[in-house]
Design an enzyme around this catalytic site. Sequence first.
Site: not given
Ligand code: UDP
Length: 316
Positions: A13, A77, A151, A177, A188, A34-35, A147, A38
Amino acid sequence: MKKQTILVTGAAGFLASHLCDALLSEGHSVIGVDNLSTGNMANLRHLSGEARFSFQEADICATFDPGPVEYVFNFASPASPVDYARLGVETLMVGSVGTTNTLETARKYNAKYLHASTSECYGDPEVHPQPESYWGRVNPIGPRSVYDEAKRFSEAMIMAYHRYYGVDTRMVRIFNTYGPRLQANDGRVVSNLMMQALRGEDLTIYGTGSQTRSFCYVSDLIEGILRLSRSEEHLPVNIGNPEEWTILECARQVLEVTGSKSRITFAPLPQDDPTQRKPDIAKAKKLLGWEPRVSLREGLVLSLPYFEGCIQASSR
Ligand code: UDP
């Protein structure tokens, strides 16, 4: 420092692959597991000629025995909201059965133990910034619960192994991060926005973009985790960058760093998406003498070549 044999789960990961690099550079031997649900073997390819590194493709939910180890780093995870939504049951299993199996390994071999926990333990927080003493506001049945509760269960089990069996445990609560090896397609915010900007596509902002996150560059995070691993602190420690950004501001930074002419578009906010998130790092500062050094701007510049490489690889 004594050279150790170290087990790293989730080794393929994003974060654990960087952790493997750091541990190997200190002279330790690393067994990566790792499996690949992801994880991505490309994150470990550069270690193929490294004699002190070995890799086992295995699911830590099944019984497994790496042999004698002196340290266990449990990083296995799914971790992006898109991945854990797709792999909900697997995420709950790895955080419960998987974590317990790794604790058994540490107990059997009398190894020290460090677990990758998360700011998601705080849920959608009403206390801002979040100190470790805050118990959180988590929806136990919502889409993120697979999730968050996995955790939180891990943390409870780790404290139980510490209290009842005397296992020498630690846990880091990791805040958002980013950096090289962040999966380009894991949904993300940083990976989505960087890939969209480099492709000249619209940047997707969920909701109004006024929700906040605090983004830590990967090298800062790994340094904090290494320091925690050498400490005797058994209670959770936040590691993250307290510089807080709205998602809209983050998108503007991405446009500046990439020089992209992409436009910003808005899409619906996912359910239970936390409205604010910022670590209180007073404990890490005091206990570990640690604080992040890389700003979001600098970190995005450092990440740019990686995301450009992802674009090239995807167009081949
Ligand atoms: N987000 C966004 N556009 C994207 C992906 C994520 O606006 O293309 C927003 C998401 O709704 C959240 C924030 O960015 O409010 C961070 O999202 P991420 O999936 O990176 O991780 P999280 O902190 O929510 O676990």
